[in-house]
Write an enzyme that holds these catalytic residues in place. Structure first.
Site, PDB file in Angstrom:
ATOM      1  N   PHE A  21      12.160   2.804  -5.262  1.00 18.34           N
ATOM      2  CA  PHE A  21      11.050   1.909  -4.915  1.00 18.34           C
ATOM      3  C   PHE A  21       9.744   2.687  -4.994  1.00 18.34           C
ATOM      4  CE2 PHE A  21       7.982   0.008  -2.006  1.00 18.34           C
ATOM      5  CZ  PHE A  21       7.978  -1.303  -2.449  1.00 18.34           C
ATOM      6  N   ASP A  35       8.124  11.100  -4.884  1.00 20.82           N
ATOM      7  CA  ASP A  35       7.549  10.059  -4.047  1.00 20.82           C
ATOM      8  C   ASP A  35       7.974  10.329  -2.605  1.00 20.82           C
ATOM      9  OD1 ASP A  35       6.812   7.787  -2.691  1.00 20.82           O
ATOM     10  OD2 ASP A  35       7.339   6.411  -4.327  1.00 20.82           O
ATOM     11  N   LYS A  76       2.313   6.512   3.890  1.00 16.57           N
ATOM     12  CA  LYS A  76       2.670   5.855   5.153  1.00 16.57           C
ATOM     13  C   LYS A  76       2.281   6.614   6.437  1.00 16.57           C
ATOM     14  CE  LYS A  76       6.050   2.533   3.605  1.00 16.57           C
ATOM     15  NZ  LYS A  76       6.564   2.633   2.240  1.00 16.57           N
TER      16      LYS A  76
HETATM   17  C1  LIG Z   1       6.199   2.030   0.990  1.00 22.41           C
HETATM   18  C2  LIG Z   1       6.442   2.782  -0.240  1.00 22.41           C
HETATM   19  C3  LIG Z   1       5.594   2.679  -1.345  1.00 22.41           C
HETATM   20  C4  LIG Z   1       4.446   1.705  -1.383  1.00 22.41           C
HETATM   21  O1  LIG Z   1       3.500   1.980  -0.395  1.00 22.41           O
HETATM   22  P1  LIG Z   1       2.482   0.826   0.044  1.00 22.41           P
HETATM   23  O2  LIG Z   1       1.570   1.527   1.017  1.00 22.41           O
HETATM   24  O3  LIG Z   1       3.279  -0.268   0.657  1.00 22.41           O
HETATM   25  O4  LIG Z   1       1.756   0.393  -1.166  1.00 22.41           O
HETATM   26  C5  LIG Z   1       5.854   3.473  -2.441  1.00 22.41           C
HETATM   27  N1  LIG Z   1       6.883   4.333  -2.462  1.00 22.41           N
HETATM   28  C6  LIG Z   1       7.721   4.454  -1.412  1.00 22.41           C
HETATM   29  C7  LIG Z   1       8.832   5.436  -1.472  1.00 22.41           C
HETATM   30  C8  LIG Z   1       7.538   3.685  -0.268  1.00 22.41           C
HETATM   31  O5  LIG Z   1       8.393   3.786   0.753  1.00 22.41           O
END
Ligand SMILES: *Cc1c(COP(=O)(O)O)cnc(C)c1O
Length: 406
Positions: free
Chosen positions: A146, A231, A260
Site C-alpha cells: 500500500f 515506505d 504518519k
Molecule cells: C498510510 C500510508 C500511506 C499513505 O499515507 P496518507 O497520509 O494516508 O496519504 C502510504 N504508505 C503507507 C505504508 C501507509 O501506511
C-alpha cells in the site's frame, strides 16, 4: 471580536448533509482526547489503539507537544517554501541524524512522500539512461503493498479495491511476492529504476519483510543500479521500537518515505534521500505549497524531543514483549477465532479466522478502538507511550470479546 468556541452541533446531520461519502465509518463522534484515551459526545471513554492510524504517536494532547504547537502558532505558522525557517532546517538535521547522511524534502502526507519517491525513481532512471527520458522508469513493488491513494502510489498498490474505477493507471509498475526474492529478481530488466516496498505492510494485514528478504533486495539493487526505496510511512518513527523498522534488518535504503507518526497528529510527511541520490532533485523539479511549515515542523520536533526524552524506543521494545506474548496466547485459547498474531513493537495484527467487522464493533462497545486491516486482521496501533497497564487492559478487552463470541 468574540472568542472562538468548540462546535457542538449534531454531527450526524452535518455528515449526512454535507460530507462526501467516501468513508464507511461508524456513527461514533469523538470530541476529546488525553493520552491513550478518547471520549465520545455521549461521555463514553475508549482506549484508542488506532492512534488515528499510527499518527498520534504520543497519544492525544501530550502537554509538551501542545506547548510546542501553541508557542509556534503564536509566532509564525506558514511562509511556504519561498523562504527559509529554522524549524525546517532543524527537523531535516534531526531526520538525517536518524537516517544517515543525505537530505530531506518535506510534504504533508504519506501519499505525497510516496509520490516524491516515485519521482525520484524516474530521475534516477533518466540518469541511468544517460539523461534520456522515458527509457528507464520501471518500479518493482510488492503484492498486497500500500502506497497511498494518489495516482503514482495507487498504481504501486495492486489491490482491486484501491484501483477500481480509476484506470488507466501510471505505467511501469510490476509486482513481486513479498519475501520471495527470486520473484523480484525475475521482474528486473534494463528499464528498471527502483524497488519500492513497505518494510512492514500495514494495510494488508501487518506483514513484515524478513531480514533476509530486505538484505536480498539491497543486493539486487546494488547489482542492477536500482534505488531501494522503503515506505516507512506507517512502520517508521519508533513504532517498532527502532526509529525506522528497517533498522532491525541492518539494511541501508537509498531513500525513505515517512509521515504518519512524524507530526504526532499534525499533518507532515517527508522523504529522506541518501547522499548518492540526493542531487537528483534540482531547483524547480518538485515542490509543495504547504510542505514543512514552521508549525508542522514544530509539531514534528516536539515528537522527536518526546521520543528521545521519554526513551520511547526502549519503552516500545520492552513493553511490546509481554503484550505480544499475551496476544499470542489468544491463538491457543481461542483457535476457532484467532488464526495468528503478527507484527513488531506497537504495530501488531491479530488475524481472525473470519470476518472482523463484528469484532471491531464489539471491541468498541467494550471500550477499545482498533483499526481494521486487510486479510481479516485487527490492527493494534497504541501510542508509543502506552503503559504496560493499558496494554494489558487491551488484551483483557479482546479476550472478553472472544469469550462472548465463542
Ligand atoms: C498510510 C500510508 C500511506 C499513505 O499515507 P496518507 O497520509 O494516508 O496519504 C502510504 N504508505 C503507507 C505504508 C501507509 O501506511
Amino acid at each position: 471580536m468574540s472568542t472562538p468556541s468548540i462546535i457542538r452541533t449534531n454531527t450526524a446531520d452535518l455528515y449526512d448533509a454535507h460530507v462526501l461519502k467516501n468513508y464507511g465509518r461508524p456513527a461514533l463522534t469523538l470530541v476529546r482526547g488525553r493520552g491513550p484515551t478518547v471520549w465520545d459526545d455521549q461521555g463514553n471513554s475508549y482506549l484508542d489503539f488506532t492512534s488515528g492510524i499510527a499518527v498520534s504517536a504520543l497519544g492525544h494532547c501530550h502537554p509538551y507537544w501542545v506547548a510546542a504547537v501553541q508557542l509556534q502558532a503564536g509566532e509564525l505558522i506558514h511562509t511556504s517554501n519561498l523562504f527559509r525557517h529554522p524549524n525546517q532546517g532543524e527537523l531535516a538535521r534531526r531526520i538525517v541524524g536518524y537516517a544517515g547522511p543525505g537530505r530531506v524534502f518535506f510534504c504533508n502526507s504519506g501519499a505525497e512522500a510516496d509520490e516524491a519517491l516515485i519521482k525520484l525513481a524516474r530521475l534516477h532512471g533518466m540518469r541511468k539512461a544517460g539523461g534520456e527520458e522515458g527509457k528507464c522508469y520501471k518500479i518493482i513493488c510488492a503484492k498486497q503493498g500500500f502506497h497511498g491513494r494518489m495516482f503514482g502510489g495507487m498504481s504501486a498498490t495492486p489491490q482491486e479495491k484501491i484501483q477500481h474505477g480509476f484506470r488507466p493507471l501510471v505505467p511501469g509498475f510490476s509486482f513481486g511476492e513479498l519475501n520471495d526474492l527470486q520473484s523480484f529478481a525475475d521482474l528486473i530488466d534494463g528499464q528498471t529504476a527502483a524497488i519500492f516496498v513497505e518494510t512492514i505492510q500495514g494495510e494488508s494485514g501487518v506483514r513484515p519483510c524478513t531480514t533476509e528478504f530486505l538484505l536480498g533486495l539491497r543486493r539486487l539493487c546494488d547489482q542492477n543500479n536500482l534505488l531501494l526505496l522503503l515506505d516507512e510511512v506507517q512502520c517508521g518513527i519508533g513504532r517498532t521500537g527502532k526509529f525506522y523498522a528497517f533498522e532491525h534488518a541492518g539494511v541501508r535504503a537509498d531513500a525513505i518515505a515517512m509521515a504518519k507518526g512524524l507530526g504526532g497528529g499534525f499533518p507532515i510527511g517527508a522523504i529522506w534521500v541518501g547522499e548518492g541520490a540526493a542531487d537528483l532533485f534540482q531547483p524547480g523539479m518538485h515542490g509543495t505549497t504547504f510542505g514543512g511549515t514552521p508549525l508542522a515542523c514544530a509539531a514534528a520536533l516536539a515528537v522527536l524531543d518526546v521520543i528521545e526524552r521519554e526513551q520511547l524506543l526502549a519503552h516500545v521494545t520492552q513493553a511490546s514483549g509481554p503484550w505480544l506474548a499475551a496476544l499470542t496466547a489468544l491463538v491457543k485459547e481461542y483457535p476457532a477465532q484467532v488464526a495468528a498474531v503478527r507484527g513488531r513493537g506497537f504495530l501488531t495484527g491479530v488475524q481472525l479466522t473470519g470476518d472482523i467487522a463484528p469484532y471491531v464493533t464489539a471491541l468498541r462497545e467494550r471500550g477499545l478502538l482498533v483499526t481494521p486491516s486487510g486479510g481479516n486482521v485487527i490492527r493494534l496501533l497504541p501510542p508509543l507511550n502506552t503503559t504496560a497497564a493499558d496494554l494489558a487492559k487491551s488484551v483483557e478487552i479482546i479476550r472478553a470479546v472472544l469469550a462472548a463470541k465463542a
